[in-house]
Design a protein around this motif. Sequence first.
Motif, short mmCIF file in Angstrom:
data_model
loop_
_atom_site.label_atom_id
_atom_site.label_comp_id
_atom_site.label_asym_id
_atom_site.label_seq_id
_atom_site.Cartn_x
_atom_site.Cartn_y
_atom_site.Cartn_z
N MET A 115 26.01 28.68 35.46
CA MET A 115 27.02 27.87 34.78
C MET A 115 27.37 26.63 35.61
SD MET A 115 27.85 29.16 31.82
CE MET A 115 29.54 28.95 31.31
N ARG A 116 27.39 26.76 36.90
CA ARG A 116 27.67 25.60 37.74
C ARG A 116 26.61 24.52 37.51
NH1 ARG A 116 30.45 23.67 42.04
NH2 ARG A 116 31.81 25.49 42.21
N GLY B 221 25.24 20.00 37.12
CA GLY B 221 23.85 19.65 37.41
C GLY B 221 23.40 18.35 36.75
N PHE B 222 22.11 18.05 36.94
CA PHE B 222 21.56 16.80 36.44
C PHE B 222 21.35 16.81 34.93
CE2 PHE B 222 20.14 16.74 40.93
CZ PHE B 222 20.68 15.52 41.29
N TYR C 226 24.86 20.22 28.08
CA TYR C 226 26.12 20.87 27.71
C TYR C 226 27.20 19.83 27.41
CZ TYR C 226 30.82 22.56 28.90
OH TYR C 226 32.17 22.79 28.91
N HIS C 227 27.30 18.81 28.25
CA HIS C 227 28.34 17.79 28.05
C HIS C 227 28.08 16.98 26.78
CE1 HIS C 227 30.16 18.68 31.91
NE2 HIS C 227 28.96 18.62 32.47
N VAL C 228 26.82 16.70 26.49
CA VAL C 228 26.48 15.97 25.26
C VAL C 228 26.79 16.82 24.04
CG1 VAL C 228 24.59 14.97 23.93
CG2 VAL C 228 24.73 14.55 26.38
#
Length: 585
Positions: A539-540, A545-546, A550-552
């Motif tokens: 999950m980290r 991460g690069f 997930y953010h998109v």
Amino acid sequence: MKILLLAHSFNSLTQRLFVELRGRAHEVSVEFDIADSVSEEAVALFAPDLIVAPFLKRAIPASIWQRHVCLVVHPGIVGDRGPSALDWAIMRGEQEWGVTVLQANAEMDGGDIWAQAVFPMRRAKKSGLYRNEVTSAAVRAVLEAIAGFGSGGTPLPLSLATNVRGTFHAPIGQAHRRINWSSDSSTAVLTKIHAADGFPGVLDSLFGVACYLYDAHAATRQAWATFADAAPGDVVARRDHAVLRRTADGAIWIGHARPVQTADDADKPLKLPVADWFAAQCAALPELPAPLMRPDAEWGELRYREEGGVGLLSFDFYNGAMSTAQCRRLREAVAFARTRPVRVLVLLGGEDFFSNGIHLNRIEASAHRSDDSAADESWRNINAIDDLTEEILTATDQITISVLRGNAGAGGAFLALASDLAWAHGGVVLNPHYKNMGNLYGSEYWTYLLPRRVGADAARDIISNRFPLSAQQACEIGLIDAVLAPEACGLEAQALRLAAELAASDDFAERLAAKRDRRRRDEAEKPLQAYRDEELLRMRRNFYGFDPSYHVARYHFVQKVPHAWTPRHLALHRVPRQKETGVAS
């Protein structure tokens, strides 16, 4: 049959029909109605026997309905035509409403009738009525229509229908929803906000800021009596994330708001708890906390009660999303319940959802704060829900039962599995996977909980296939333990009766001893902390991460960005034919 579900999105009704039809051995594929050409291509690729449209925001093109039978699900009684059908039904105080399955033609909502189903209306939010009564009625009507179509039947023209009560109505606008705080009663205000809940909300203002209001609840006289001299419309107190606002004859609680988008806003403002948008103003208000154990009429997100040897804890979080603070408060409530003299602890979740896991809207909001980030809030939120899950997993002095009154998804589904037993009603849909949110790995001890229930191979299939599961399918594979009732009505009473029987059973001590023994053996084999560490390592990477997937995906979800394509695991007609595997088929 080969059935194509043509829908605006894979919403709760579309998911329910997906699992119901697949459970009856139909070959089902899904296409999001993005454009005429895309829908036409889907029909050509799949060559369906029948097209079912459970949720659309525009008309099916003539190029499709002139060549194929298309069943349109309309959330209104026979003869009802026009948009905002359910909104108007709530506003008018209809005692009975229904769903009609029509054959698409050139006249919107004017096609011939294949089936109908009615249901009694209750005073509730539009979103809650849609997910429960409307969805259940739609399933009954669609199954009836499919059976009629399959046996060579024909639809009934509206002109031949009898006892038609429905009429054409114009689109509902904010002018119809406008609240007059000086003269509107609490019932009138609740009706207006309930009828707009989910979308679009009621345009009003809070603390002088124009915004849309959602998530309203009745307030008891005891709650507002201290503020009887306040003027209607005044915001007088706070509780949890909500504010208490006077009406002409009382007060209501308002839980969520969304400011009106301005020219300076690059994105549409998010729907968030009132206390998030107006932190300073809320902090200045007197707090009226709701004790866990209190009368039913007194609103609050968390509620605990006891009946005999059974404790019942409900957590009714809006849309099933659980923020960091909500997870922490719920963990404290579970810890409190563990100290009570009860043998069985029942976790009831909320009426509309058991839980949907971490709070994506609040996480997205953190991305726009100078002193925070979406990654940091994601990390806090996942750790808080892990702490909550662990509190349930380590409750070895009681038998725990999760009772799913509503759907559960992602981390919320695994939260339910942390209990010793998981019960549901037949209308529940579970989404026990994470990958749809930007290939998120997930936590909540799923790598321990899922294989323990269904085995390693089935666990991999469930996580990778990303299909929704009906409660019956979940029960058949051992994901949950029982389906107690066909629908939500009567579930809680039945669950309480069975929980009380379990608490009073002669072999209760043996059951509890077996639970403790298994927890000791599992911990010796691999500690819970090890599962958590491994999950959080993945999950980290999702959060920090690069790979920004997930953010998109989270941004697209909370901003309701229109779909550019249908996910390939749903659009089976767009992937090479291969042998289907997995528990959801």
